[in-house]
Design an enzyme around this catalytic site. Structure first.
Site, PDB file in Angstrom:
ATOM      1  N   THR A   1     -71.651  18.371  42.027  1.00 28.70           N
ATOM      2  CA  THR A   1     -71.032  19.449  42.471  1.00 28.70           C
ATOM      3  C   THR A   1     -70.484  20.381  41.364  1.00 28.70           C
ATOM      4  OG1 THR A   1     -70.036  18.288  44.487  1.00 28.70           O
ATOM      5  CG2 THR A   1     -68.933  20.262  43.816  1.00 28.70           C
ATOM      6  N   VAL A   2     -69.893  19.629  40.384  1.00 28.18           N
ATOM      7  CA  VAL A   2     -69.135  20.613  39.416  1.00 28.18           C
ATOM      8  C   VAL A   2     -70.308  21.079  38.353  1.00 28.18           C
ATOM      9  CG1 VAL A   2     -67.385  20.598  37.525  1.00 28.18           C
ATOM     10  CG2 VAL A   2     -67.035  19.275  39.588  1.00 28.18           C
TER      11      VAL A   2
ATOM     12  N   ASP B   1     -57.312   9.034  42.129  1.00 29.69           N
ATOM     13  CA  ASP B   1     -57.648  10.221  41.644  1.00 29.69           C
ATOM     14  C   ASP B   1     -56.253  11.016  41.239  1.00 29.69           C
ATOM     15  OD1 ASP B   1     -59.830  12.593  41.116  1.00 29.69           O
ATOM     16  OD2 ASP B   1     -58.246  13.344  42.459  1.00 29.69           O
TER      17      ASP B   1
ATOM     18  N   LYS C   1     -54.933  12.012  37.209  1.00 30.88           N
ATOM     19  CA  LYS C   1     -54.476  13.314  37.048  1.00 30.88           C
ATOM     20  C   LYS C   1     -52.940  13.589  36.447  1.00 30.88           C
ATOM     21  CE  LYS C   1     -57.906  15.468  40.202  1.00 30.88           C
ATOM     22  NZ  LYS C   1     -58.161  15.916  41.331  1.00 30.88           N
TER      23      LYS C   1
HETATM   24  N1  HSE Z   1     -61.908  14.653  44.663  1.00 33.32           N
HETATM   25  C1  HSE Z   1     -61.269  15.471  43.952  1.00 33.32           C
HETATM   26  C2  HSE Z   1     -60.457  16.280  44.891  1.00 33.32           C
HETATM   27  C3  HSE Z   1     -62.070  16.750  43.313  1.00 33.32           C
HETATM   28  O1  HSE Z   1     -60.532  16.099  46.048  1.00 33.32           O
HETATM   29  O2  HSE Z   1     -59.171  16.630  44.510  1.00 33.32           O
HETATM   30  C4  HSE Z   1     -61.412  17.479  41.989  1.00 33.32           C
HETATM   31  O3  HSE Z   1     -60.678  16.641  41.135  1.00 33.32           O
END
Ligand code: HSE
Length: 321
Positions: A13-14, A201, A205
């Site tokens: 994706t990125v 995730d 962050k």
């Molecule tokens: N899976 C992550 C999200 C992608 O949904 O924010 C971006 O970091």
């Protein structure tokens, strides 16, 4: 005109979004920077994917050595995902004098010190704007425009997938499983969406945000966290009755010399700015002792928004070459 040569590791994706932006906005970027940004190589095992995006067969590599040893690579974009292998690739690239850009929050959060030290030792740049908040340029702002502040708090919604799921459950009464599938199809979710829905995730962050805001490194695995898998429609209705929305919140706050931090679903009053952050949008809310309260808002996931932050990093480095 000077040419800045780029290799992209992984055209998911990125990585794909980054490539697309460099093609789509080529002339504009050239005009703004006085430099041409060329993708010379990609590391991608799915040849079809690379060809589909417009790369030539001779640009497609299957071995990292072909990239780190190449003379026509100035910047390596690591967009593979995962932790150990991508970290090794980034370190290797830096040892070979290449600057590195990555959206990979898991690798940055796990190995921040190692990666920063390698960049310094080898005299190259290491940038990771896209690792938190997708297209939102908050990390650069925290490190540059806001560098005159002592931060007292950082909090926010930093996962697009879970915010998308919670929004659709709240606004449309849709089922968790159906919306997760939709978020995966839209390219928001991780390969294994457990990382999204269990708050892993978000912990990655938050670890990065704390390092930058408080100069305090906390391993993501040591951040207390809860995801959204236990949230039911009843919880959402109960929140609504109280004039609130349920949001998955990352928060870290200075308390004396210490920092208190956590990741988990919270009731956010409808009038709070974070309650209005819907779908795949993210928001990062920082408090500094000079600037006071400040909120960054934008798309936190998806190919082009996240690619935008990667390309911003590429350009920032390219201008110094
Ligand atoms: N899976 C992550 C999200 C992608 O949904 O924010 C971006 O970091």
């Amino acid at each position: 005109m000077k040419t800045v040569n780029i290799a992209i590791l992984g055209l998911g994706t990125v990585g794909g979004g980054t490539y697309q932006i460099l093609q789509m906005n080529r002339e504009l970027i050239e005009k703004r920077t006085g430099r041409t940004f060329e993708v010379t190589k990609v590391l991608e095992l799915r040849k079809d994917r690379a060809l589909e995006l417009g790369l030539r067969e001779d640009q497609i590599c299957s071995d990292i050595e072909q990239i780190v040893c190449a003379e026509d690579v100035d910047i390596v974009v690591e967009a593979l995902g995962g932790i150990d292998m991508p970290t090794d690739f980034m370190l290797k690239a830096m040892e070979h004098g290449k600057s590195v850009v990555t959206p990979n929050k898991a690798a940055v959060a796990a190995n921040y010190d190692k990666l920063k030290a390698a960049a310094e030792k080898n005299g190259v740049s290491f940038r990771f704007e896209a690792s938190v908040g997708g297209g939102i340029p908050a990390l650069t702002a925290i490190q540059e425009a806001l560098a005159g502040n002592e931060f007292t708090e950082v909090m926010g919604i930093v996962n697009g997938t879970t915010n998308y799921i919670l929004t659709k459950m709240t606004d449309l009464g849709l089922k968790y499983e159906d919306v997760l599938k939709d978020a995966q199809e839209k390219g928001f979710a991780e390969k294994d969406p457990t990382a999204d829905v269990e708050g892993i995730d978000v912990a990655n962050k938050l670890s990065i945000l704390m390092t930058l805001c408080f100069d305090k490194y906390v391993k993501p695995t040591e951040i207390p966290r809860e995801g959204i898998t236990k949230i039911t429609m009843e919880d959402i209705e109960a929140a609504r009755a109280k004039g609130c929305k349920i949001k998955l919140i990352a928060s870290a706050k200075k308390v004396g010399d210490d920092v208190e931090y956590s990741v988990g679903p919270k009731l956010i009053p409808n009038e709070h700015p974070l309650a209005g952050v819907s779908n795949e949008f993210n928001a990062i809310y920082v408090t500094g002792n000079a600037v006071d309260e400040l909120m960054f808002y934008g798309k936190g996931a998806g190919a082009l928004p996240t690619g935008s932050a990667v390309v911003g990093d590429i350009i920032a480095i390219g201008k110094t070459l």
